[in-house]
Write an enzyme that holds these catalytic residues in place. Sequence first.
Site, PDB file in Angstrom:
ATOM      1  CG  MET A   7      17.316   2.400   1.962  1.00 58.18           C
ATOM      2  SD  MET A   7      18.443   3.110   0.231  1.00 58.18           S
ATOM      3  CE  MET A   7      18.431   1.030  -0.488  1.00 58.18           C
ATOM      4  NE  ARG A   8       8.230   3.549   2.012  1.00 59.84           N
ATOM      5  CZ  ARG A   8       7.301   2.037   2.338  1.00 59.84           C
ATOM      6  NH1 ARG A   8       8.519   0.990   2.638  1.00 59.84           N
ATOM      7  NH2 ARG A   8       6.219   2.020   1.403  1.00 59.84           N
ATOM      8  CD  GLN A  65      33.993  13.594  -4.856  1.00 57.57           C
ATOM      9  OE1 GLN A  65      34.236  14.434  -4.762  1.00 57.57           O
ATOM     10  NE2 GLN A  65      35.433  13.318  -4.582  1.00 57.57           N
ATOM     11  CG  HIS A  87      21.979   6.444  -8.354  1.00 56.34           C
ATOM     12  ND1 HIS A  87      21.062   5.486  -7.065  1.00 56.34           N
ATOM     13  CD2 HIS A  87      22.372   5.882  -9.450  1.00 56.34           C
ATOM     14  CE1 HIS A  87      21.203   4.203  -8.437  1.00 56.34           C
ATOM     15  NE2 HIS A  87      22.108   4.438  -9.545  1.00 56.34           N
ATOM     16  NE  ARG A 129      -2.969  -0.446   3.166  1.00 57.39           N
ATOM     17  CZ  ARG A 129      -3.117  -0.353   5.232  1.00 57.39           C
ATOM     18  NH1 ARG A 129      -2.214  -1.647   5.353  1.00 57.39           N
ATOM     19  NH2 ARG A 129      -3.550   0.591   5.350  1.00 57.39           N
TER      20      ARG A 129
END
Length: 216
Positions: free
Chosen positions: A93-94, A176, A112, A67
């Site tokens: 982390m979703r 970085q 990322h 959900r």
Amino acid sequence: MGRIKVGVLASGRGSNLQAIIDAVGNKTLAADIAVVISDRADSFALTRARQHGVAAVHISAREYKGRRDEYDALLVQELKKFNVDLVVLAGFMRIVTGVLVRSYPHRIMNIHPALLPAFPGLHVQQAAIDHGVKFSGCTVHFVDEGMDTGPIVIQAVVPVLDNDTEDTLSARILKQEHTIFPRAIQLYAEGRLKVEGRRVVVTSGTNSGDGFLINP
Ligand code: GRF
């Protein structure tokens, strides 16, 4: 734009959050961190927030398996309470849904640990080593409804060395990350990021165009 309010979403140790806190502290970033939200009660990011007098909110994801829309609606509700201008995903982390993305169009940034569009997803430092690339790096991008697909704001490049392990390459990239993430937020705060389709143009930018990197 004046001083912007940032909401940070994080799941883990929060070293990127710390870099943002430090940049605010040393005035290289003209923003206020309004709230840090985590899906994990034990996220060290929440501890860092509390240590710096920043509101720290845990929103458990446990009852929201399958959900994700409902979970993201809770995130939006909390972020609105704090009137945030920009949402920053710092090791969150979703996978976020359209519910969050549509509430903050081009107002969510993610970091990322690879040079997108190469190596989206997870465990990307190891994937870069396995693929044999000579460079990897990190990317700050606006978040759209795809996975690691949104318009790219800043990238930093690091060499991949023959004896690199996942840990050594991750550490080189992380250093970085801590530089480019606050910088991207500052450019946003200065109102200098213009999204034109897939491209993010930095107005009154200073890149000269004659830089290059070779490895080895
Ligand atoms: C970073 O490598 C980031 O690129 C990735 O998750 C990690 C988070 O690290 N999305 P931290 O929690 O900021 O230390």
